[in-house]
Design a protein around this motif. Sequence first.
Motif, short mmCIF file in Angstrom:
data_model
loop_
_atom_site.label_atom_id
_atom_site.label_comp_id
_atom_site.label_asym_id
_atom_site.label_seq_id
_atom_site.Cartn_x
_atom_site.Cartn_y
_atom_site.Cartn_z
N HIS A 7 57.01 35.42 40.04
CA HIS A 7 55.35 35.57 39.38
C HIS A 7 54.42 36.77 40.10
CE1 HIS A 7 55.47 31.86 36.67
NE2 HIS A 7 55.70 30.89 38.32
N LEU A 8 55.08 37.15 40.68
CA LEU A 8 54.74 38.41 41.59
C LEU A 8 55.01 39.68 40.40
CD1 LEU A 8 53.95 37.95 45.18
CD2 LEU A 8 51.81 38.34 43.93
N ALA A 9 56.14 39.31 40.29
CA ALA A 9 56.58 40.30 39.23
C ALA A 9 56.11 41.11 38.90
CB ALA A 9 58.49 40.48 39.73
N TYR A 10 56.14 42.58 38.45
CA TYR A 10 55.71 42.67 37.52
C TYR A 10 56.01 42.36 36.15
CZ TYR A 10 55.11 47.12 33.74
OH TYR A 10 54.60 47.68 32.50
N GLY A 11 55.47 42.35 35.24
CA GLY A 11 54.72 41.13 34.36
C GLY A 11 54.72 40.19 34.36
N GLY A 12 54.57 39.50 35.50
CA GLY A 12 54.32 37.86 36.16
C GLY A 12 52.62 37.93 35.80
N LYS A 13 52.90 36.32 36.40
CA LYS A 13 51.40 36.46 35.75
C LYS A 13 50.04 36.83 37.10
CE LYS A 13 51.86 31.34 37.74
NZ LYS A 13 52.20 29.97 37.54
N TYR A 14 51.22 37.02 38.52
CA TYR A 14 50.11 36.86 39.55
C TYR A 14 50.61 38.66 39.71
CZ TYR A 14 51.24 32.29 41.03
OH TYR A 14 50.46 30.63 40.54
N HIS A 15 51.42 39.71 39.30
CA HIS A 15 51.48 40.89 39.25
C HIS A 15 50.04 41.49 39.22
CE1 HIS A 15 52.98 45.25 39.07
NE2 HIS A 15 52.41 44.98 37.46
N GLN A 16 49.31 41.95 38.29
CA GLN A 16 47.84 42.10 37.66
C GLN A 16 46.83 42.08 38.65
OE1 GLN A 16 48.69 45.10 35.59
NE2 GLN A 16 46.48 45.85 37.25
N ARG A 17 46.94 41.04 38.80
CA ARG A 17 46.16 40.78 39.78
C ARG A 17 46.38 41.47 41.01
NH1 ARG A 17 45.35 34.19 41.70
NH2 ARG A 17 46.41 34.30 39.12
N TRP A 18 47.51 40.78 41.73
CA TRP A 18 48.02 41.21 42.42
C TRP A 18 47.69 42.60 42.76
CZ3 TRP A 18 51.19 45.00 45.57
CH2 TRP A 18 51.60 44.95 47.00
N MET A 19 48.21 44.07 41.95
CA MET A 19 47.78 45.01 42.25
C MET A 19 46.38 45.66 42.11
SD MET A 19 50.22 46.48 42.34
CE MET A 19 50.19 47.97 41.75
N ASN A 20 45.22 44.71 41.63
CA ASN A 20 43.90 45.16 41.33
C ASN A 20 43.49 45.06 42.38
OD1 ASN A 20 43.95 45.63 38.38
ND2 ASN A 20 43.06 43.59 37.77
N GLU A 21 43.85 44.21 43.56
CA GLU A 21 43.05 44.12 44.93
C GLU A 21 43.83 44.85 45.35
OE1 GLU A 21 41.23 42.88 48.15
OE2 GLU A 21 40.82 42.85 46.04
N ALA A 22 45.12 44.97 45.71
CA ALA A 22 46.02 46.10 46.39
C ALA A 22 44.86 47.51 46.53
CB ALA A 22 47.21 46.31 46.19
N GLN A 23 45.22 47.92 45.28
CA GLN A 23 43.70 49.23 44.63
C GLN A 23 42.43 49.34 45.77
OE1 GLN A 23 44.34 49.41 40.58
NE2 GLN A 23 47.02 50.25 41.22
N ARG A 24 42.19 48.26 44.78
CA ARG A 24 40.98 48.36 45.06
C ARG A 24 40.58 47.86 46.89
NH1 ARG A 24 37.27 45.49 48.00
NH2 ARG A 24 38.74 43.75 48.25
N PHE A 25 41.53 47.76 47.36
CA PHE A 25 41.33 47.67 49.06
C PHE A 25 42.29 48.47 49.40
CE2 PHE A 25 42.59 45.98 53.52
CZ PHE A 25 40.96 45.34 53.76
N TYR A 26 42.48 49.48 49.40
CA TYR A 26 42.83 51.25 49.31
C TYR A 26 41.20 51.95 49.07
CZ TYR A 26 45.69 55.16 49.45
OH TYR A 26 45.82 56.61 49.59
N ASP A 27 40.79 51.90 48.24
CA ASP A 27 40.28 52.54 47.89
C ASP A 27 39.05 52.07 49.08
OD1 ASP A 27 41.31 53.16 46.39
OD2 ASP A 27 40.25 52.65 44.63
N GLU A 28 38.27 51.29 49.64
CA GLU A 28 37.77 50.81 50.30
C GLU A 28 37.64 50.58 51.72
OE1 GLU A 28 36.76 46.64 52.56
OE2 GLU A 28 36.52 45.91 50.14
N LEU A 29 39.65 50.90 51.47
CA LEU A 29 39.82 51.63 53.62
C LEU A 29 39.01 52.79 53.40
CD1 LEU A 29 43.12 49.51 53.66
CD2 LEU A 29 40.78 49.51 55.21
N THR A 30 39.53 53.84 52.03
CA THR A 30 39.60 55.13 52.27
C THR A 30 38.75 55.82 51.96
OG1 THR A 30 40.72 54.90 50.19
CG2 THR A 30 42.29 55.32 52.17
N ASN A 31 37.47 54.52 51.64
CA ASN A 31 36.11 54.66 50.98
C ASN A 31 35.57 55.49 50.06
OD1 ASN A 31 34.37 53.80 54.03
ND2 ASN A 31 35.34 56.19 54.87
N GLY A 32 37.03 55.25 48.92
CA GLY A 32 36.87 54.82 47.42
C GLY A 32 37.18 56.26 47.20
#
Length: 262
Positions: free
Chosen positions: A148-173
């Motif tokens: 379900h984590l894989a591309y197209g799975g039900k958790y994929h987009q939630r996982w990617m959204n958090e990864a990108q959000r947190f990366y931006d937070e770590l690098t101050n956006g």
Amino acid sequence: MDWINVEPDVYRLINKHYTPGRGGQQIKYIVRHHNAGILTIDGCWQVWQDRPASAHYQVENSGRIGQLVNDSDTAWHAANQLRNQQSIGIEHANCGGANEDWPISDTVITQGARLAAALCRYYNLGRPEYGKNIKDHRETGQTSCPYHLAYGGKYHQRWMNEAQRFYDELTNGTATTPAAPKPKETPVPALTPKYFRDFITGYLGPQFDAIQEIWRQLRGPGGQGWEQLGKNDKGQNLTLVDAIAAVRHDLVRIEKKLEEKK
């Protein structure tokens, strides 16, 4: 978890089923996995004692993150030697079994995504992007992992959204692409063991593999000594240094006895 320096909550390094060094390759991307089981960090360690497989990190249902293979070493997780050498594998624990279709909790999804974001920042891989610096296990081998984590799975987009959000937070956006400069206020990495391992790897390149092999020979598999050298008074295997010290101790004792006989 120290996100800036990528120091895990727990170190539980395995002593087998991984390859020291990375064969001269550089880390290029993260590979996502799910356990297909409800495993803890210790549970993964136990499984990989018998099964010839491993990954660098395990995210358990408590939210704790454990490291089982050092980033500078090659885990056996992606079914392909080159992919193993060029990637870091993250395992995600399930919170239910096959009868529940292997669900993954929000905590594990969040922590796994944040770990990937922190690794992308630490190794200058750029903002998490699927197909570029984030890949799935199922791309190699006959497997559905990470399901379900894989591309197209039900958790994929939630996982990617958090990864990108947190990366931006770590690098101050500001660091939205690999070429974007890091802000001046980015904290300086602490002088941790991981920092020095990564510095030596980057400085020496392929030579580091040879140095690691020398270091492994001195310490034994997993730093636990060599069984064939015997044990100390605490029942622990001796390292090469321990064995040399023991030989020296015996030589001194023999010399003293010889002196006493004169």
